[in-house]
Design an enzyme around this catalytic site. Structure first.
Site, PDB file in Angstrom:
ATOM      1  N   GLY A 131      34.439  37.887  43.416  1.00  0.00           N
ATOM      2  CA  GLY A 131      33.266  38.042  42.578  1.00  0.00           C
ATOM      3  C   GLY A 131      32.854  36.776  41.862  1.00  0.00           C
ATOM      4  N   SER A 142      34.309  47.664  49.528  1.00  0.00           N
ATOM      5  CA  SER A 142      34.258  47.780  48.067  1.00  0.00           C
ATOM      6  C   SER A 142      34.013  46.438  47.383  1.00  0.00           C
ATOM      7  CB  SER A 142      35.554  48.396  47.533  1.00  0.00           C
ATOM      8  OG  SER A 142      36.652  47.535  47.787  1.00  0.00           O
ATOM      9  N   ASN A 143      34.148  45.335  48.113  1.00  0.00           N
ATOM     10  CA  ASN A 143      33.875  44.006  47.562  1.00  0.00           C
ATOM     11  C   ASN A 143      32.379  43.692  47.485  1.00  0.00           C
ATOM     12  OD1 ASN A 143      36.537  42.582  49.598  1.00  0.00           O
ATOM     13  ND2 ASN A 143      36.697  43.500  47.572  1.00  0.00           N
ATOM     14  N   LEU A 144      31.597  44.346  48.334  1.00  0.00           N
ATOM     15  CA  LEU A 144      30.247  43.870  48.615  1.00  0.00           C
ATOM     16  C   LEU A 144      29.298  43.941  47.421  1.00  0.00           C
ATOM     17  CD1 LEU A 144      29.751  45.323  52.218  1.00  0.00           C
ATOM     18  CD2 LEU A 144      30.569  43.063  51.541  1.00  0.00           C
ATOM     19  N   ARG A 149      29.700  42.907  44.510  1.00  0.00           N
ATOM     20  CA  ARG A 149      29.774  41.731  43.632  1.00  0.00           C
ATOM     21  C   ARG A 149      30.126  40.445  44.375  1.00  0.00           C
ATOM     22  NH1 ARG A 149      34.305  44.566  43.624  1.00  0.00           N
ATOM     23  NH2 ARG A 149      36.352  43.547  43.529  1.00  0.00           N
ATOM     24  N   LYS A 204      38.306  36.063  53.870  1.00  0.00           N
ATOM     25  CA  LYS A 204      37.233  35.653  52.968  1.00  0.00           C
ATOM     26  C   LYS A 204      36.991  34.152  52.990  1.00  0.00           C
ATOM     27  CE  LYS A 204      37.708  39.454  49.649  1.00  0.00           C
ATOM     28  NZ  LYS A 204      38.016  39.811  48.248  1.00  0.00           N
ATOM     29  N   ASP A 264      41.922  36.969  40.480  1.00  0.00           N
ATOM     30  CA  ASP A 264      41.847  38.190  39.674  1.00  0.00           C
ATOM     31  C   ASP A 264      43.229  38.772  39.392  1.00  0.00           C
ATOM     32  OD1 ASP A 264      42.562  39.065  42.162  1.00  0.00           O
ATOM     33  OD2 ASP A 264      40.952  40.527  42.396  1.00  0.00           O
ATOM     34  N   ASN A 265      44.257  37.915  39.440  1.00  0.00           N
ATOM     35  CA  ASN A 265      45.589  38.393  39.077  1.00  0.00           C
ATOM     36  C   ASN A 265      46.296  37.334  38.249  1.00  0.00           C
ATOM     37  OD1 ASN A 265      47.792  36.904  40.907  1.00  0.00           O
ATOM     38  ND2 ASN A 265      45.954  37.236  42.137  1.00  0.00           N
ATOM     39  N   CYS A 298      39.713  45.442  37.634  1.00  0.00           N
ATOM     40  CA  CYS A 298      38.329  45.860  37.846  1.00  0.00           C
ATOM     41  C   CYS A 298      38.224  47.147  38.646  1.00  0.00           C
ATOM     42  CB  CYS A 298      37.544  44.744  38.545  1.00  0.00           C
ATOM     43  SG  CYS A 298      37.278  43.304  37.490  1.00  0.00           S
ATOM     44  N   CYS A 322      47.724  51.326  46.919  1.00  0.00           N
ATOM     45  CA  CYS A 322      46.618  51.508  45.969  1.00  0.00           C
ATOM     46  C   CYS A 322      45.332  51.325  46.766  1.00  0.00           C
ATOM     47  CB  CYS A 322      46.726  50.526  44.804  1.00  0.00           C
ATOM     48  SG  CYS A 322      46.583  48.790  45.289  1.00  0.00           S
TER      49      CYS A 322
END
Length: 352
Positions: free
Chosen positions: A37, A65-67, A69, A82, A126-127, A188, A317
């Site tokens: 993101g 589910s990434n799309l 953002r 990616k 993001d971690n 997120c 998850c």
């Protein structure tokens, strides 16, 4: 040079910018770690600005589910790396710059080698494990790091580890957060994030990179900008002029055992000792699951005894990130535990 003048004319025309600043951009080498993101919009604007060499590091695969953002990708990219997709798109956007993809996971074993070829690093991760790793590596290597973080409607931006020319560096991430327990902080996927916030904060990060390279403006060094997308208000908090932390070596990152969806499906057919463990929230589980025991991430520590049995446990998850955190926690407490994280999570499981 005529083509360059035509392409970059609007920024060259800026007061105090000129051709000299553009040449600094063309000579610069910038690494974006995390093509998600934050990394997508940051990389797009760095590429369009004319950064000479732009590296993109990300081992993750594109998922649907990434799309909302991660604006560099399309549904046709699902399941692709990616970093490689981002580099291809950015190269098409600006053929005059050099794009370098780093599709391997950044770890304590390779981080110093990866960042060594760059002048400045942009943190789009993001971690917390990778965030601390990048911070410490940049401190040891003497490189500035542009930090960004988003959650729900709020974002943060800062520039760490900038040399002040007097033998000292500005504060780094550990000056603000000496240590964070990642298992106690929602991500997120759980808490959500407004997609426009990723674009705003990612562009702010790119802006700080450009300011650093061209030596224009006032950097967010020694301070943190907090932005609220609901009120459209921002605040700047000062941390201090110089760092007070001392980092002498990198902490070794724990290698997290993973299993991909195809291998898991094959193994379940022939091995009835494999147990699935869902570490998502109850709401996510009620919407969809693939069976197994339900132990939310924030409760894993209470069920450590369960992971001492000889059966193989595969934790899952939605994307694989929370199950990675859970497996890391279990291995720290029980080094001999037979546990795996489902690579790519349920998103990868559905695709395979």
């Amino acid at each position: 040079m005529n083509e360059d003048l035509q392409r970059y004319n609007c920024q060259i025309a800026l007061p105090g910018f000129g051709e000299q600043a553009q040449q600094l951009l063309q000579q610069a080498r910038v690494l974006v770690v995390g093509a998600g993101g934050l990394g997508c919009p940051a990389a797009q604007y760095l590429a369009s600005t004319g950064i000479g060499t732009l590296g993109i590091a990300d081992f993750d695969m594109v998922s649907v589910s990434n799309l909302h953002r991660q604006v560099l990708y399309t549904p046709a990219d699902e399941g692709k790396n990616k970093a490689e997709v981002a580099c291809a798109r950015l190269q098409a956007q600006n053929p005059g710059i050099k794009l370098v993809s780093h599709p391997a996971k950044i770890t304590s074993d390779n981080v110093m080698d990866v960042i060594s070829n760059y002048d400045i690093v942009l943190d789009g991760t993001d971690n917390f494990e990778t965030r601390y790793l990048l911070n410490d590596a940049c401190v040891l290597a003497g490189k500035p790091l542009v930090y960004g973080a988003i959650y729900q409607f709020e974002g943060q931006v800062a520039v760490w580890n900038v040399n002040n020319g007097k033998g000292a560096n500005s504060p780094n991430y550990r000056d603000l957060f000496p240590e964070v327990d990642a298992t106690q902080i929602p991500n997120c996927t759980e808490g959500g994030v407004i997609p426009t916030l990723a674009g705003i904060i990612g562009c702010m990060q790119a802006n700080e990179v450009i300011k650093y390279i061209t030596k224009t403006g006032e950097l967010l060094a020694g301070k943190v900008l907090i932005f609220d997308a609901q009120s459209m208000q921002s605040r700047i908090f000062k941390i201090g002029p110089v760092t007070k932390t001392h980092i002498r070596r990198l902490k070794t990152t724990i290698t997290i055992p993973t299993i991909n969806a195809d291998d898991l499906k094959k193994r379940i057919l022939v091995d009835d000792t494999v147990e699935l463990v869902d570490v998502r929230t109850l709401q996510e589980r009620e919407a969809y699951d693939i069976g197994g025991t339900h132990i939310p991430l924030d409760e894993v520590e209470e069920y450590l005894a369960y992971f001492t049995s000889p059966n193989t446990k595969v934790l899952y998850c939605s994307s694989g990130k929370r199950s990675d955190e859970a497996v890391k926690l279990i291995i720290k407490m029980i080094p001999e535990a037979d546990v795996f994280s489902l690579e790519g999570g349920l998103e990868g499981y559905k695709v395979s």
